[in-house]
Scaffold this motif. Structure first.
Motif, mmCIF file in Angstrom:
data_model
loop_
_atom_site.group_PDB
_atom_site.id
_atom_site.type_symbol
_atom_site.label_atom_id
_atom_site.label_comp_id
_atom_site.label_asym_id
_atom_site.label_seq_id
_atom_site.Cartn_x
_atom_site.Cartn_y
_atom_site.Cartn_z
ATOM 1 N N VAL A 1 0.935 -1.205 0.062
ATOM 2 C CA VAL A 1 0.139 0.287 -0.168
ATOM 3 C C VAL A 1 0.880 1.126 0.130
ATOM 4 O O VAL A 1 1.967 1.376 0.849
ATOM 5 N N PHE A 2 0.487 2.283 -0.783
ATOM 6 C CA PHE A 2 1.200 3.289 -0.942
ATOM 7 C C PHE A 2 -0.093 4.592 -0.803
ATOM 8 O O PHE A 2 -1.151 4.406 -1.340
ATOM 9 N N VAL A 3 0.293 5.466 -0.090
ATOM 10 C CA VAL A 3 -0.709 6.592 0.075
ATOM 11 C C VAL A 3 -0.110 7.970 -0.464
ATOM 12 O O VAL A 3 1.159 8.290 -0.275
ATOM 13 N N GLY A 4 -0.796 8.797 -0.946
ATOM 14 C CA GLY A 4 -0.377 10.260 -1.462
ATOM 15 C C GLY A 4 -1.394 11.283 -1.081
ATOM 16 O O GLY A 4 -2.533 11.076 -0.884
ATOM 17 N N ASN A 5 -1.032 12.601 -1.425
ATOM 18 C CA ASN A 5 -1.664 13.553 -1.642
ATOM 19 C C ASN A 5 -2.855 13.631 -2.755
ATOM 20 O O ASN A 5 -2.885 14.418 -3.588
ATOM 21 N N GLY A 6 -4.049 12.580 -2.672
ATOM 22 C CA GLY A 6 -4.910 12.547 -3.681
ATOM 23 C C GLY A 6 -3.865 11.561 -4.899
ATOM 24 O O GLY A 6 -3.014 11.254 -4.932
ATOM 25 N N SER A 7 -5.106 10.898 -5.735
ATOM 26 C CA SER A 7 -4.680 10.012 -6.456
ATOM 27 C C SER A 7 -3.685 10.730 -7.885
ATOM 28 O O SER A 7 -2.781 10.059 -8.181
ATOM 29 N N ASP A 8 -4.236 11.911 -7.935
ATOM 30 C CA ASP A 8 -3.218 12.673 -8.971
ATOM 31 C C ASP A 8 -1.696 12.732 -8.747
ATOM 32 O O ASP A 8 -1.040 12.526 -9.359
ATOM 33 N N GLU A 9 -1.412 12.853 -7.254
ATOM 34 C CA GLU A 9 -0.015 13.009 -6.843
ATOM 35 C C GLU A 9 0.615 11.523 -7.118
ATOM 36 O O GLU A 9 1.694 11.418 -7.672
ATOM 37 N N ILE A 10 -0.111 10.505 -6.809
ATOM 38 C CA ILE A 10 0.475 9.236 -6.975
ATOM 39 C C ILE A 10 0.558 9.031 -8.323
ATOM 40 O O ILE A 10 1.660 8.354 -8.779
ATOM 41 N N LEU A 11 -0.155 9.533 -9.257
ATOM 42 C CA LEU A 11 0.129 9.243 -10.613
ATOM 43 C C LEU A 11 1.315 10.038 -11.190
ATOM 44 O O LEU A 11 1.931 9.582 -11.880
ATOM 45 N N ALA A 12 1.330 11.180 -10.622
ATOM 46 C CA ALA A 12 2.513 12.057 -10.800
ATOM 47 C C ALA A 12 3.746 11.189 -10.486
ATOM 48 O O ALA A 12 4.980 11.582 -10.879
ATOM 49 N N PHE A 13 3.892 10.647 -9.379
ATOM 50 C CA PHE A 13 4.958 9.757 -8.978
ATOM 51 C C PHE A 13 5.112 8.700 -9.809
ATOM 52 O O PHE A 13 6.230 8.235 -10.008
ATOM 53 N N ALA A 14 3.962 7.798 -10.425
ATOM 54 C CA ALA A 14 4.113 6.784 -10.947
ATOM 55 C C ALA A 14 4.690 7.009 -12.262
ATOM 56 O O ALA A 14 5.620 6.019 -12.619
ATOM 57 N N PHE A 15 4.543 8.064 -13.050
ATOM 58 C CA PHE A 15 5.149 8.201 -14.322
ATOM 59 C C PHE A 15 6.522 8.225 -14.486
ATOM 60 O O PHE A 15 7.164 7.359 -15.221
ATOM 61 N N PRO A 16 7.314 8.930 -13.727
ATOM 62 C CA PRO A 16 9.007 8.674 -13.623
ATOM 63 C C PRO A 16 9.200 7.445 -12.850
ATOM 64 O O PRO A 16 10.230 6.943 -13.135
#
Length: 352
Positions: A80-95
């Protein structure tokens, strides 16, 4: 445009969020917010957390929240990973998972943040055409690529791809990460999170913004193999170790634990969505079957842009996308029964 901007800043075409007007009071059916308030238990937890401890940094590993999510979904905390909204998680996932030398794939009609992230990180991409009814064909993803990302249900169309369809995409892309963005999954769809045990390349991203009425708190989650979670952590901790504050952590834990409230409000949203769909069809609108908290609609004789403007003039906001293939459609978030009745009454007047 400033002379101080970098070349990247100058070239970016940023994501445009839904309108949040301040000039008057509107019935807001344009940003897919939940019409019902958050769990009372979540609000109480936030109030209790708003104390002297705010002088201290929050837990950077978010252990209590990750353990709560893990227990809810039947995973280990390390998945499990958590972040500041799913948009931030996607922003981390791309790189974290995509690179600049291999193109990634996503649907041609999809969440408009994906090409923004790709441009920001210099990741090449190719859009995969949906069919005339905006449906995703899993076979079209069985080509050379550096990763796949798609929302399910899709945005803004509300089209849902069955679990077997996602599994077909996973089978064709075992060497690449496949991200399934399940922001709207709780309104009737079946999550593919159980497939994580079989597919270590699958990352499932969800949010508390929609089905748990916490868009203003900004909490998202990702579920996946520990290796993928560690990849996200490496990016996060190279950017900002404290992505969730104490209030968000407390409220999110309480909201996830309050399953009864969550299920009750979701049932109401689904019932209103289905009733609204039937009523819109009676008014002559074409409505795509939805498993989200919004519907995607068009009228054969009415221009979407005109309907959007008329509704806004009369105090109701919906979302209009001036883009190829979908510029005849409106995306309508599901509000309360009273709000949807107001919309339907307005559309009856406009259609006369």
């Amino acid at each position: 445009m400033s002379t101080y901007w970098s070349e990247l800043t100058t070239s970016l075409e940023p994501y445009v969020p839904g309108e949040q007007p301040k000039d008057r009071t509107y019935i807001k059916l344009n940003t897919n917010e939940n019409p019902y308030p958050p769990s009372p238990k979540a609000l109480e937890a936030i109030r209790e957390a708003a104390g002297a401890d705010l002088r201290l940094y929050p837990d950077p590993s978010c252990d209590a929240l990750r353990e709560t999510i893990a227990a809810y979904y039947g995973f280990a905390k390390e998945q499990v990973f958590v972040g500041n909204g799913s948009d931030e998680i996607l922003a981390f996932a791309f790189p974290a998972f995509f690179s600049a030398n291999r193109k990634i794939l996503f649907p041609d009609i999809t969440y408009s943040f994906y090409p923004v992230y790709a441009q920001l990180y210099g990741i090449p991409y190719e859009t995969v055409p949906t069919d005339e009814q905006f449906r995703i064909d899993p076979k079209t993803y069985a080509v050379e690529n550096g990763g796949v990302i798609l929302p399910n249900p899709n945005a803004p169309t509300a089209r849902f791809l069955l679990v077997n369809g996602i599994k077909e995409i996973l089978e064709a892309n075992k060497e690449q990460v496949v991200i399934v963005d399940e922001a709207y999954i709780d309104f009737g769809g079946e999550s593919v999170a159980p497939l994580i045990a079989e597919y270590p390349n699958l990352l499932v991203v969800q949010t508390l913004s929609k089905s748990r009425s916490l868009a203003g708190l900004r909490v998202g989650m990702a579920l996946g193999h520990p290796d993928l979670i560690e990849g996200l952590n490496r990016i996060k901790n190279s950017f900002n170790s404290y992505t969730l504050d104490r209030l968000a952590l407390a409220g999110a834990v309480a909201a996830i634990k309050d399953r009864d409230y969550f299920e009750e409000k979701n049932r109401k949203v689904v019932a209103t969505r289905d009733r609204t769909t039937a009523a819109l069809r009676e008014l002559g609108f074409e409505v795509i079957d939805s498993l989200a908290n919004f519907v995607f609609v068009m009228h054969p004789q009415k221009e979407a842009r005109e309907l959007f403007a008329l509704l806004k003039e009369r105090g109701i906001l919906v979302r209009y996308f001036n883009k190829p293939r979908i510029d005849r459609y409106l995306r309508v978030s599901i509000g309360t029964d009273e709000e949807m009745d107001a919309l339907l009454d307005m559309l009856r007047d406009i259609s006369v």
